[in-house]
Design a protein around this motif. Structure first.
Motif, PDB file in Angstrom:
ATOM      1  N   UNK A 257       0.849  -1.205   0.000  1.00  0.00           N
ATOM      2  CA  UNK A 257       0.000   0.000   0.000  1.00  0.00           C
ATOM      3  C   UNK A 257       0.880   1.250   0.000  1.00  0.00           C
ATOM      4  N   UNK A 258       0.606   2.150  -0.874  1.00  0.00           N
ATOM      5  CA  UNK A 258       1.173   3.493  -0.756  1.00  0.00           C
ATOM      6  C   UNK A 258       0.059   4.449  -1.164  1.00  0.00           C
ATOM      7  N   UNK A 259       0.245   5.720  -0.927  1.00  0.00           N
ATOM      8  CA  UNK A 259      -0.810   6.652  -1.312  1.00  0.00           C
ATOM      9  C   UNK A 259      -0.934   6.762  -2.830  1.00  0.00           C
ATOM     10  N   UNK A 260       0.109   6.314  -3.518  1.00  0.00           N
ATOM     11  CA  UNK A 260       0.047   6.368  -4.985  1.00  0.00           C
ATOM     12  C   UNK A 260      -0.617   5.116  -5.550  1.00  0.00           C
ATOM     13  N   UNK A 261      -0.305   3.950  -4.944  1.00  0.00           N
ATOM     14  CA  UNK A 261      -0.759   2.714  -5.592  1.00  0.00           C
ATOM     15  C   UNK A 261      -0.838   1.573  -4.564  1.00  0.00           C
ATOM     16  N   UNK A 262      -1.957   0.896  -4.572  1.00  0.00           N
ATOM     17  CA  UNK A 262      -2.110  -0.279  -3.706  1.00  0.00           C
ATOM     18  C   UNK A 262      -2.237  -1.517  -4.582  1.00  0.00           C
ATOM     19  N   UNK A 263      -1.459  -2.536  -4.225  1.00  0.00           N
ATOM     20  CA  UNK A 263      -1.533  -3.803  -4.973  1.00  0.00           C
ATOM     21  C   UNK A 263      -2.263  -4.821  -4.101  1.00  0.00           C
ATOM     22  N   UNK A 264      -3.294  -5.425  -4.659  1.00  0.00           N
ATOM     23  CA  UNK A 264      -4.097  -6.370  -3.882  1.00  0.00           C
ATOM     24  C   UNK A 264      -3.372  -7.703  -3.734  1.00  0.00           C
ATOM     25  N   UNK A 265      -3.739  -8.408  -2.685  1.00  0.00           N
ATOM     26  CA  UNK A 265      -3.144  -9.719  -2.399  1.00  0.00           C
ATOM     27  C   UNK A 265      -3.662 -10.760  -3.385  1.00  0.00           C
ATOM     28  N   UNK A 266      -3.022 -11.913  -3.377  1.00  0.00           N
ATOM     29  CA  UNK A 266      -3.478 -13.022  -4.228  1.00  0.00           C
ATOM     30  C   UNK A 266      -4.716 -13.676  -3.597  1.00  0.00           C
ATOM     31  N   UNK A 267      -5.331 -14.578  -4.350  1.00  0.00           N
ATOM     32  CA  UNK A 267      -6.476 -15.331  -3.824  1.00  0.00           C
ATOM     33  C   UNK A 267      -5.987 -16.315  -2.757  1.00  0.00           C
ATOM     34  N   UNK A 268      -6.774 -16.563  -1.737  1.00  0.00           N
ATOM     35  CA  UNK A 268      -8.112 -16.048  -1.454  1.00  0.00           C
ATOM     36  C   UNK A 268      -8.089 -14.725  -0.676  1.00  0.00           C
ATOM     37  N   UNK A 269      -6.850 -14.251  -0.324  1.00  0.00           N
ATOM     38  CA  UNK A 269      -6.748 -13.158   0.657  1.00  0.00           C
ATOM     39  C   UNK A 269      -7.305 -11.833   0.135  1.00  0.00           C
ATOM     40  N   UNK A 270      -7.347 -11.707  -1.206  1.00  0.00           N
ATOM     41  CA  UNK A 270      -7.896 -10.482  -1.803  1.00  0.00           C
ATOM     42  C   UNK A 270      -9.310 -10.180  -1.276  1.00  0.00           C
ATOM     43  N   UNK A 271     -10.033 -11.262  -0.927  1.00  0.00           N
ATOM     44  CA  UNK A 271     -11.422 -11.081  -0.467  1.00  0.00           C
ATOM     45  C   UNK A 271     -11.573 -11.179   1.055  1.00  0.00           C
ATOM     46  N   UNK A 272     -10.444 -11.177   1.770  1.00  0.00           N
ATOM     47  CA  UNK A 272     -10.526 -11.374   3.225  1.00  0.00           C
ATOM     48  C   UNK A 272      -9.868 -10.221   3.963  1.00  0.00           C
ATOM     49  N   UNK A 273     -10.516  -9.053   3.935  1.00  0.00           N
ATOM     50  CA  UNK A 273      -9.954  -7.882   4.620  1.00  0.00           C
ATOM     51  C   UNK A 273     -10.116  -8.033   6.128  1.00  0.00           C
ATOM     52  N   UNK A 274      -9.092  -7.634   6.864  1.00  0.00           N
ATOM     53  CA  UNK A 274      -9.186  -7.606   8.327  1.00  0.00           C
ATOM     54  C   UNK A 274      -8.847  -8.938   8.971  1.00  0.00           C
ATOM     55  N   UNK A 275      -8.788  -8.918  10.296  1.00  0.00           N
ATOM     56  CA  UNK A 275      -8.484 -10.148  11.037  1.00  0.00           C
ATOM     57  C   UNK A 275      -9.612 -11.147  10.848  1.00  0.00           C
ATOM     58  N   UNK A 276      -9.295 -12.326  10.353  1.00  0.00           N
ATOM     59  CA  UNK A 276     -10.367 -13.309  10.162  1.00  0.00           C
ATOM     60  C   UNK A 276     -10.754 -13.957  11.483  1.00  0.00           C
ATOM     61  N   UNK A 277     -11.871 -14.646  11.480  1.00  0.00           N
ATOM     62  CA  UNK A 277     -12.267 -15.410  12.663  1.00  0.00           C
ATOM     63  C   UNK A 277     -11.488 -16.726  12.636  1.00  0.00           C
ATOM     64  N   UNK A 278     -10.202 -16.623  13.008  1.00  0.00           N
ATOM     65  CA  UNK A 278      -9.324 -17.791  12.853  1.00  0.00           C
ATOM     66  C   UNK A 278      -9.668 -18.910  13.834  1.00  0.00           C
ATOM     67  N   UNK A 279     -10.342 -18.580  14.923  1.00  0.00           N
ATOM     68  CA  UNK A 279     -10.785 -19.651  15.828  1.00  0.00           C
ATOM     69  C   UNK A 279     -12.059 -20.298  15.271  1.00  0.00           C
ATOM     70  N   UNK A 280     -12.901 -19.479  14.692  1.00  0.00           N
ATOM     71  CA  UNK A 280     -14.115 -19.998  14.055  1.00  0.00           C
ATOM     72  C   UNK A 280     -13.791 -20.962  12.924  1.00  0.00           C
ATOM     73  N   UNK A 281     -12.730 -20.646  12.161  1.00  0.00           N
ATOM     74  CA  UNK A 281     -12.397 -21.537  11.039  1.00  0.00           C
ATOM     75  C   UNK A 281     -11.893 -22.888  11.551  1.00  0.00           C
ATOM     76  N   UNK A 282     -11.215 -22.868  12.704  1.00  0.00           N
ATOM     77  CA  UNK A 282     -10.826 -24.142  13.327  1.00  0.00           C
ATOM     78  C   UNK A 282     -12.080 -24.941  13.677  1.00  0.00           C
ATOM     79  N   UNK A 283     -13.078 -24.243  14.222  1.00  0.00           N
ATOM     80  CA  UNK A 283     -14.340 -24.913  14.575  1.00  0.00           C
ATOM     81  C   UNK A 283     -15.018 -25.490  13.352  1.00  0.00           C
ATOM     82  N   UNK A 284     -15.029 -24.720  12.266  1.00  0.00           N
ATOM     83  CA  UNK A 284     -15.628 -25.212  11.011  1.00  0.00           C
ATOM     84  C   UNK A 284     -14.906 -26.475  10.534  1.00  0.00           C
TER      85      UNK A 284
END
Ligand code: PMP
Length: 403
Positions: A257-284
């Motif tokens: 990220x810079x104020x000039x240009x932000x490069x998005x992450x690769x899949x699947x992370x491009x669609x997962x902004x923020x801290x995920x429910x990493x304990x919930x995913x263990x439960x799943x």
């Protein structure tokens, strides 16, 4: 299936309500959780807890391994081609909103058509209506028969050169209808139209192989499949996800990220902004492993037997109106009896320790189609028994005798 052993895995099933043994028949709303799921989650909080992905330290790496290990378990369960195609969300609702928003942004313009059906849950209607308002797309609705099956002839006829997406339930949460998804997908693909399946009511009951189905998007919630609330999955083919813009912006979904240009992450992370429910995913993941340890074939056979038994016993009751009598159906029985209001039936059954759901089940257009306000719905899970169906039948008979 050893039902006594299975039931012992679910502590809540041995509790009482109003001094009566609990008969839990509201699994379509949410299933109960086996001890292994809750134990895995509390163990993670007590012994591993750290934020995932960015940490150099031991705990963070261990938490990341659990979280990404969970993604691999989901991938295997639905046979996705790669973990990049498995996006964690908050549930079915968020998954559909993500597709509506991002597929809509990339591929839909004014006048384009999205196909849904009369039996959809609100979460597979309203996101598309929002897109109607935002982009001027048009929602096309496939009708259903009086038995609660999709009118496949109408479905075939509804395609035209403006059709851009089909979005249908795999299994109806009100009728229990199992839609002919292979045929649905084949027909759509013959018009070069991708298909989203709402698997919220299918994933706990049926084996799903997204590659064999050749489905483009498949969505479900953990909490209806013995996992925790607040976690769900969007499976999407890479060829679509790659071309879709991100859903939300923030940490995790970027490479730089810079104020000039932000490069998005690769899949699947491009669609997962923020801290995920990493304990919930263990439960799943634990929930899916639990299902697999019993075997979906056995679970499906057991639940089908319960459904057929319940339908047969319900139809013996005078004044019974069964709602949803599709040939292919599972785990959900909806009904009304005589002039008894669904809410009264549900409330009185509750007093007998029987938990059912009443109302429109988030499917008001379906209620309008059927000319009713709501139904009483009993929905089964792998731990339910024929004895519980008998208790339900006795309960309904008792309620009927009061009116
Ligand atoms: N679709 C169907 C068919 C459902 O049954 C449900 C839950 N009742 C949903 C979508 C929405 O699921 P959630 O509330 O977990 O997002």
């Amino acid at each position: 299936m050893d039902l006594d052993k299975i039931r012992a895995d679910f502590p809540i099933l041995s509790r009482e309500v109003y001094g009566k043994p609990l008969v839990y028949l509201d699994n379509g709303a949410t299933s109960q959780k086996p001890r292994v799921v809750v134990d895995a989650m509390s163990d993670e909080y007590f012994t591993v807890n750290a934020n995932v992905h960015r940490g150099v330290h031991y705990l963070s790496q261990q938490a990341t391994e659990l979280h990404e290990g969970a993604r691999e378990i989901v991938r295997r369960h639905i046979n996705a081609a790669s973990v990049g195609e498995v996006i964690f969300t908050r549930g079915t609702t968020e998954s559909i909103n993500l597709v509506a928003s991002c597929f809509g942004e990339a591929f839909l313009k004014e006048g384009d058509e999205v196909i849904v059906s009369e039996m959809e849950h609100h979460s597979n209607i309203v996101p598309w209506q929002l897109l109607e308002q935002r982009k001027g797309i048009v929602l096309r609705v496939v009708p259903i028969t009086n038995e609660g099956e999709l009118c496949m002839d109408e479905y075939r006829k509804i395609f035209n050169n403006k059709t851009k997406l089909v979005s249908l339930a795999h299994v109806s949460n009100v009728l229990g209808t199992i839609n002919p998804v292979r045929e649905i997908i084949e027909i759509a693909h013959s018009h070069d139209v991708p298909v989203l399946l709402d698997g919220a009511q299918a994933i706990p009951h049926k084996a799903v192989d997204v590659q064999a189905l050749d489905v483009d998007f498949y969505v479900f919630s953990a909490h209806k499949a013995y996992g925790p609330t607040g976690v769900g999955v969007l499976y999407g083919k890479e060829k679509w996800l790659d071309k879709m813009p991100p859903y939300q912006g923030g940490g995790e979904m970027i490479q730089s990220v810079s104020f000039e240009k932000t490069v998005f992450n690769e899949l699947p992370f491009k669609f997962e902004a923020g801290t995920p429910d990493y304990v919930g995913t263990t439960g799943l993941a634990k929930a899916l492993e639990y299902i697999d340890s019993i075997g979906l074939d056995k679970i499906a056979a057991h639940e089908l037997e319960l459904t057929h038994y319940a339908m047969a016993r319900l139809s013996e009751i005078e004044g019974m109106r069964l709602i949803g009598t599709a040939k292919e159906k599972t785990s959900v029985v909806s009904f009304l009896v005589g002039n008894i209001h669904h809410f009264d039936m549900g409330t009185l059954l509750d007093r007998l320790g029987i938990a059912v759901r009443t109302g429109h089940h988030c499917a008001q257009p379906l209620m309008i189609r059927l000319g009713i306000e709501g139904t009483v719905r009993a929905s089964f899970a792998l731990y339910n028994t024929k004895e519980e169906v008998d208790i339900l039948i006795n309960g309904i008979n008792r309620v009927c005798s009061m009116f």
